[in-house]
Design a protein around this motif. Structure first.
Motif, mmCIF file in Angstrom:
data_model
loop_
_atom_site.group_PDB
_atom_site.id
_atom_site.type_symbol
_atom_site.label_atom_id
_atom_site.label_comp_id
_atom_site.label_asym_id
_atom_site.label_seq_id
_atom_site.Cartn_x
_atom_site.Cartn_y
_atom_site.Cartn_z
ATOM 1 N N LYS A 91 0.849 -1.211 0.000
ATOM 2 C CA LYS A 91 0.000 0.000 0.000
ATOM 3 C C LYS A 91 0.869 1.239 0.000
ATOM 4 C CE LYS A 91 -2.228 1.321 3.784
ATOM 5 N NZ LYS A 91 -3.284 1.491 4.831
ATOM 6 N N LEU A 92 0.544 2.164 -0.930
ATOM 7 C CA LEU A 92 1.092 3.510 -0.902
ATOM 8 C C LEU A 92 -0.042 4.418 -0.444
ATOM 9 C CD1 LEU A 92 3.109 1.988 -2.730
ATOM 10 C CD2 LEU A 92 3.291 4.041 -4.123
ATOM 11 N N PRO A 93 -0.048 4.850 0.816
ATOM 12 C CA PRO A 93 -1.165 5.634 1.325
ATOM 13 C C PRO A 93 -1.368 6.937 0.557
ATOM 14 C CG PRO A 93 0.239 4.862 3.113
ATOM 15 C CD PRO A 93 0.972 4.597 1.835
ATOM 16 N N ALA A 94 -2.620 7.351 0.442
ATOM 17 C CA ALA A 94 -2.946 8.602 -0.234
ATOM 18 C C ALA A 94 -2.125 9.738 0.364
ATOM 19 C CB ALA A 94 -4.435 8.898 -0.111
ATOM 20 N N LEU A 101 -10.631 9.104 -1.852
ATOM 21 C CA LEU A 101 -11.631 8.364 -2.619
ATOM 22 C C LEU A 101 -11.602 6.867 -2.357
ATOM 23 C CD1 LEU A 101 -11.249 10.218 -6.049
ATOM 24 C CD2 LEU A 101 -12.998 10.575 -4.286
ATOM 25 N N GLY A 102 -10.787 6.428 -1.395
ATOM 26 C CA GLY A 102 -10.714 5.003 -1.102
ATOM 27 C C GLY A 102 -9.441 4.390 -1.646
ATOM 28 N N SER A 131 -2.825 11.203 -5.016
ATOM 29 C CA SER A 131 -3.315 12.369 -4.282
ATOM 30 C C SER A 131 -4.708 12.142 -3.717
ATOM 31 C CB SER A 131 -3.314 13.605 -5.191
ATOM 32 O OG SER A 131 -4.310 13.493 -6.196
ATOM 33 N N ARG A 132 -5.429 11.146 -4.284
ATOM 34 C CA ARG A 132 -6.808 10.910 -3.840
ATOM 35 C C ARG A 132 -7.072 9.472 -3.368
ATOM 36 N NH1 ARG A 132 -10.014 14.906 -6.051
ATOM 37 N NH2 ARG A 132 -11.581 14.228 -4.529
ATOM 38 N N TYR A 133 -6.228 8.552 -3.784
ATOM 39 C CA TYR A 133 -6.443 7.142 -3.451
ATOM 40 C C TYR A 133 -5.258 6.563 -2.679
ATOM 41 C CZ TYR A 133 -10.169 6.701 -7.050
ATOM 42 O OH TYR A 133 -11.315 6.823 -7.807
ATOM 43 N N GLU A 216 -13.815 -1.891 1.214
ATOM 44 C CA GLU A 216 -14.378 -1.153 0.093
ATOM 45 C C GLU A 216 -15.653 -1.825 -0.417
ATOM 46 O OE1 GLU A 216 -13.256 1.634 -0.719
ATOM 47 O OE2 GLU A 216 -11.145 1.718 -0.172
ATOM 48 N N GLU A 217 -16.687 -1.028 -0.632
ATOM 49 C CA GLU A 217 -17.924 -1.560 -1.204
ATOM 50 C C GLU A 217 -17.744 -1.914 -2.669
ATOM 51 O OE1 GLU A 217 -22.577 -0.165 -1.981
ATOM 52 O OE2 GLU A 217 -21.233 1.077 -0.768
ATOM 53 N N LYS A 218 -16.930 -1.121 -3.371
ATOM 54 C CA LYS A 218 -16.657 -1.343 -4.794
ATOM 55 C C LYS A 218 -15.144 -1.470 -5.001
ATOM 56 C CE LYS A 218 -20.999 -0.459 -6.103
ATOM 57 N NZ LYS A 218 -21.870 -1.446 -6.784
ATOM 58 N N LEU A 219 -14.774 -2.203 -6.028
ATOM 59 C CA LEU A 219 -13.365 -2.322 -6.393
ATOM 60 C C LEU A 219 -13.013 -1.279 -7.436
ATOM 61 C CD1 LEU A 219 -10.680 -4.072 -6.239
ATOM 62 C CD2 LEU A 219 -11.496 -5.086 -8.389
#
Length: 507
Positions: A91-94, A101-102, A131-133, A216-219
């Motif tokens: 994982k590369l955190p946002a 955005l998840g 920047s967002r994910y 996450e609800e969606k992938l």
């Protein structure tokens, strides 16, 4: 080893089933990167302890926020409570200040390429998305840290990848067939337990487990090359779980071994000719014009079948040299290096071509191999029930050699006819009806995944929009095209889909 070269980093595929998968929300054991087991049902992220940095980079990690973990999934989804295997995650955190955005999950291709290593190395190119994910990737089952398929030691792998494909006579065919049999037997010896379970449908089920474990609800997903096959199968298995999905450099899961081999042979030959034209425009180190340059390359390859070039204590064979040439055709950015590598080889220095070949087949400086060339056939061969006869393999090779003496080969069918694990057509048909809109990006001059596969996959999915890139290289999103990157980012970040039929010019 060009019998599978035209596909390595892309594999073909085979389709997908409509059979229900094991629910992804079932509790799964997890492990941190440091090896500490934790409560079931969640991922416990920890420091990354086993990522090998490129030799050109400092040993110390520059981004200390990167995290790793493991996620347990069923080895056999028909027995979900039975034996487990552990998927390695990264994982590369946002890192931006805007609304998060998840998670965005990546598969960069293969099958056989490590998502853990590749995401770590691609971080700078993904700044906008990050920047967002949270950016997430993983080694799919059968790859590297996730019970990676192994098929022999250094000496055995060296022999296999260095096999000549020229001249296409009975002696070459005999050596190739013997090598394929030996390689398949070694894969069974070293990794027989996992071989029946490494197919794309199981990998898609793993990815839904990952989605659930991430909360996450969606992938949200970016798939490149083989990753488009994995994404298409996921969207067929779990259409209601699809979020924003990009499929870049797509595969057509319906093609046969012969169709794939011939299409990719045309693609590499076309790109090779573009390379030659580009080379001679500014004074080319391998020839004064296209005909002269091609004649010199042909002469070099023929000479290597008789007398390989010594590179340290290793021989640069014709097979390895051809692999090196193909490796450099994946991106226009590497064409200048290919020119120099060929010029060196024409003067008796083969180190640069050997470097290109090694990078392609996953041979490290210490002589060990990644799973690129072992997981690739493992997934390819189990993803289809097709098992061509020797006569069919020879016909494929003859047709491919007519297209390109340099890149023509028997394709993956030659190895799969001896594969020890049974193949299945479970994934041959993909249909994402009911999913959120999917974006497919195809390159007009992609050597490895020919453009015609892009509109075909778009039509098969039924919920997809096609964006066409007119430039060179394998993959468009990270090609340097501001047009492609802008349209894709607008979709992945803001949900704005390009118009159907949108076209981006060459960068």
């Amino acid at each position: 080893m060009r019998r599978v070269l035209a596909a390595a980093l892309l594999v073909t595929a085979a389709g997908c089933s409509t059979a229900p998968a094991e629910p992804a929300s079932r509790p799964t054991a997890t492990t941190t990167g440091a090896g500490t087991r934790t409560a079931a049902g969640t991922i416990s992220w920890g420091p990354c302890t086993d990522i090998k940095r490129p030799d050109s980079e400092p040993p110390a990690r520059q981004d200390t926020s990167v995290r790793c973990a493991k996620l347990a999934v069923p080895l056999d989804y028909a027995n979900p409570e039975g034996e487990k295997l552990e998927l390695a995650l990264i994982k590369l955190p946002a890192a931006g200040k805007g609304e998060k955005l998840g998670s965005m999950v990546f598969n960069f291709g293969g099958p056989g390429a490590s998502g853990v290593d590749t995401l770590d190395q691609a971080a700078k190119a993904l700044t906008t998305l990050r920047s967002r994910y949270d950016l997430i990737s993983f080694d799919p089952r059968g790859v590297e840290r996730s019970s990676g398929v192994r098929c022999g030691d250094t000496a055995q792998m060296d022999r296999f990848v260095s096999l000549d494909t020229l001249p296409p006579d009975e002696e070459t065919h005999r050596r190739t067939e013997a090598a394929n049999k030996e390689f398949a037997a070694l894969c069974q010896q070293h990794s027989g337990k996992i071989l029946p379970y490494v197919g794309t449908v199981n990998a898609a089920r793993d990815m839904d487990r990952l989605r659930a474990a991430l909360g996450e609800e969606k992938l949200n997903y970016v798939g490149m090359s083989y990753g488009t096959q994995l994404g298409a199968v996921y969207a067929t298995e779990f259409p209601k779980n699809v979020g924003r999905m990009l499929l870049d450099a797509p595969l057509d899961p319906t093609v046969t071994f012969q169709q794939r081999t011939l299409a990719q042979t045309r693609g590499f030959q076309k790109t090779y000719e573009s390379f030659l034209r580009s080379c001679v425009k500014g004074g080319c180190a391998i020839g004064k014009d296209v005909e002269d340059a091609n004649a010199n390359v042909t002469k070099l390859m023929n000479q290597l079948t008789v007398k390989p070039l010594a590179v340290g204590n290793r021989p640069l064979t014709q097979g390895l040299a051809g692999t090196g040439v193909a490796a450099a055709l994946y991106s226009e950015l590497t064409w200048p290096f290919l020119e120099q590598a060929l010029a060196d080889a024409l003067k008796g220095r083969g180190a640069a071509l050997m470097y290109l070949a090694d990078s392609y087949v996953g041979r490290r400086e210490d002589g060990t191999y990644t799973t690129q060339m072992t997981a690739f056939p493992a997934v390819t061969c189990v993803d289809t029930a097709e098992r061509p006869t020797e006569a069919e393999v020879r016909r494929t090779e003859a047709a491919a050699l007519k297209i390109s003496p340099l890149f023509g080969s028997e394709g993956s069918g030659g190895l799969c006819r001896f594969w020890p694990a049974k193949g299945s057509n479970e994934a041959k048909q993909v249909d994402a009806t009911g999913s959120a809109p999917i974006l497919v990006v195809g390159g007009k001059n992609d050597p490895a995944t020919p453009y015609q596969w892009a509109p075909r996959l778009t039509a098969q999915l039924k919920t997809a929009t096609l964006l066409t890139y007119q430039g060179e290289g394998h993959g468009a999103y990270l090609s340097g095209s501001k047009c492609v990157q802008g349209l894709v980012d607008a979709y992945l970040i803001n949900g704005k889909m390009p118009q159907q039929g949108a076209i981006c010019p060459a960068a």
